[in-house]
Design a protein around this motif. Sequence first.
Motif, short mmCIF file in Angstrom:
data_model
loop_
_atom_site.label_atom_id
_atom_site.label_comp_id
_atom_site.label_asym_id
_atom_site.label_seq_id
_atom_site.Cartn_x
_atom_site.Cartn_y
_atom_site.Cartn_z
N TYR A 176 -2.01 -10.72 -0.15
CA TYR A 176 -2.30 -9.72 0.89
C TYR A 176 -2.26 -10.32 2.29
O TYR A 176 -1.99 -9.61 3.26
CB TYR A 176 -3.67 -9.07 0.64
CG TYR A 176 -3.61 -7.92 -0.34
CD1 TYR A 176 -2.78 -6.83 -0.11
CD2 TYR A 176 -4.38 -7.92 -1.49
CE1 TYR A 176 -2.72 -5.78 -1.00
CE2 TYR A 176 -4.33 -6.87 -2.39
CZ TYR A 176 -3.49 -5.80 -2.13
OH TYR A 176 -3.43 -4.75 -3.02
N VAL A 216 2.48 -9.54 1.59
CA VAL A 216 2.44 -8.08 1.71
C VAL A 216 2.69 -7.61 3.14
O VAL A 216 3.54 -6.73 3.36
CB VAL A 216 1.10 -7.54 1.16
CG1 VAL A 216 0.92 -6.07 1.54
CG2 VAL A 216 1.05 -7.71 -0.35
N LEU A 248 6.18 -5.83 2.67
CA LEU A 248 5.97 -4.47 2.16
C LEU A 248 5.41 -3.52 3.20
O LEU A 248 5.49 -2.30 3.02
CB LEU A 248 5.05 -4.52 0.94
CG LEU A 248 5.55 -5.40 -0.22
CD1 LEU A 248 4.57 -5.34 -1.38
CD2 LEU A 248 6.93 -4.97 -0.67
N ARG A 300 3.89 -0.08 2.46
CA ARG A 300 4.17 0.26 1.06
C ARG A 300 3.21 -0.44 0.10
O ARG A 300 3.49 -0.57 -1.08
CB ARG A 300 5.62 -0.09 0.71
CG ARG A 300 6.66 0.74 1.46
CD ARG A 300 6.52 2.23 1.13
NE ARG A 300 7.60 3.00 1.68
CZ ARG A 300 8.72 3.32 1.03
NH1 ARG A 300 8.88 2.91 -0.21
NH2 ARG A 300 9.65 4.04 1.60
N ALA A 301 2.09 -0.91 0.62
CA ALA A 301 1.06 -1.57 -0.18
C ALA A 301 -0.26 -1.44 0.56
O ALA A 301 -0.27 -1.16 1.77
CB ALA A 301 1.41 -3.03 -0.42
N HIS A 354 5.38 -10.68 -8.38
CA HIS A 354 4.24 -9.81 -8.65
C HIS A 354 3.61 -10.15 -10.00
O HIS A 354 2.40 -10.27 -10.13
CB HIS A 354 4.68 -8.35 -8.62
CG HIS A 354 3.57 -7.37 -8.73
ND1 HIS A 354 3.04 -6.99 -9.94
CD2 HIS A 354 2.87 -6.71 -7.78
CE1 HIS A 354 2.06 -6.11 -9.73
NE2 HIS A 354 1.93 -5.93 -8.43
N ASN A 402 1.40 0.03 -11.74
CA ASN A 402 1.10 -0.56 -10.45
C ASN A 402 2.01 -0.05 -9.34
O ASN A 402 2.02 -0.61 -8.24
CB ASN A 402 1.19 -2.08 -10.54
CG ASN A 402 0.05 -2.66 -11.35
OD1 ASN A 402 -1.08 -2.18 -11.28
ND2 ASN A 402 0.33 -3.68 -12.15
N ARG A 451 4.47 3.08 -3.59
CA ARG A 451 3.76 1.94 -3.01
C ARG A 451 3.30 1.03 -4.14
O ARG A 451 3.01 1.49 -5.25
CB ARG A 451 2.59 2.41 -2.15
CG ARG A 451 3.03 3.25 -0.95
CD ARG A 451 1.85 3.89 -0.23
NE ARG A 451 2.27 4.59 0.98
CZ ARG A 451 2.69 5.86 1.00
NH1 ARG A 451 2.73 6.57 -0.12
NH2 ARG A 451 3.06 6.42 2.14
N LEU A 452 3.19 -0.25 -3.84
CA LEU A 452 2.89 -1.26 -4.86
C LEU A 452 1.46 -1.75 -4.72
O LEU A 452 0.99 -2.00 -3.60
CB LEU A 452 3.87 -2.41 -4.72
CG LEU A 452 3.90 -3.49 -5.81
CD1 LEU A 452 4.22 -2.87 -7.16
CD2 LEU A 452 4.94 -4.55 -5.46
N ILE A 453 0.76 -1.91 -5.85
CA ILE A 453 -0.62 -2.39 -5.83
C ILE A 453 -0.78 -3.53 -6.84
O ILE A 453 0.13 -3.85 -7.59
CB ILE A 453 -1.63 -1.28 -6.17
CG1 ILE A 453 -1.41 -0.76 -7.60
CG2 ILE A 453 -1.54 -0.13 -5.17
CD1 ILE A 453 -2.53 0.12 -8.13
#
Length: 242
Positions: A41, A45, A49, A52-53, A158, A165, A175-177
Amino acid sequence: MSWHPGHAGTQVLRAATANHGEVMVKPHRSQERHTQEVHAYRTWVPAALHDRAPRLLATADDPPTIVITAVPGVPLSQRTLAPKAEQDAYRQAGRLLKALHAAGPPRLEPDWTAWLAERAEHWLHQAGDRITLSYRAEVRAHMRALQDLAPLPTVPCHLDFMPRNMIYGHDGIVRLIDFEHSRYDLPARDLVRLATRIWPQRPDLRASFLDEYGHPCTLDREVLEHCAHLDALTALGSTTLR
């Protein structure tokens, strides 16, 4: 304020705040997972991203916990979409993974395949007598073949890149988590679960994803084939532990 179930028995707390809207409070099962997700993060990220996260808002060490913004929508695995909408979602997913893999410079890791082979031995032990001697031999043969490919480049990965996710918003944005497994690793490992669990039944989603991500080269296809056996073994070993 409410608790939500996560993957592998984890729980996250969703709460409303005055300054940041809805946020997620996520305790980690280990310091290693905490360190990996915080690093992702803070470094990969924001650069790769963007919106998008989730955004990292705060961290705590005892217990290891993060506070992140909540992203709108539900996991793609829980949505029933028309084929064209689902194909578009996978194009977006391919674009996101391509961006994540480019978030840091590639690194040559001479010993990484040997480490993966050691992990395979760990999961062979965990699986116990649930697997046959012939399957054990097959897994070990694939791990030897993987080690023969070394040294291989690693990139930010990832490592749980699955529809659970990928959050699909009401606006159709993906969006990606969940970056707690993220680290430098072999990029093809992020394709293994899609390639073995989803794409065989949905070649249209494979085509859509690869339109954006790019088609794996011969070397990546070899890595994917070998690591598919490690992933299957990991899943089996995890089931054995429950």
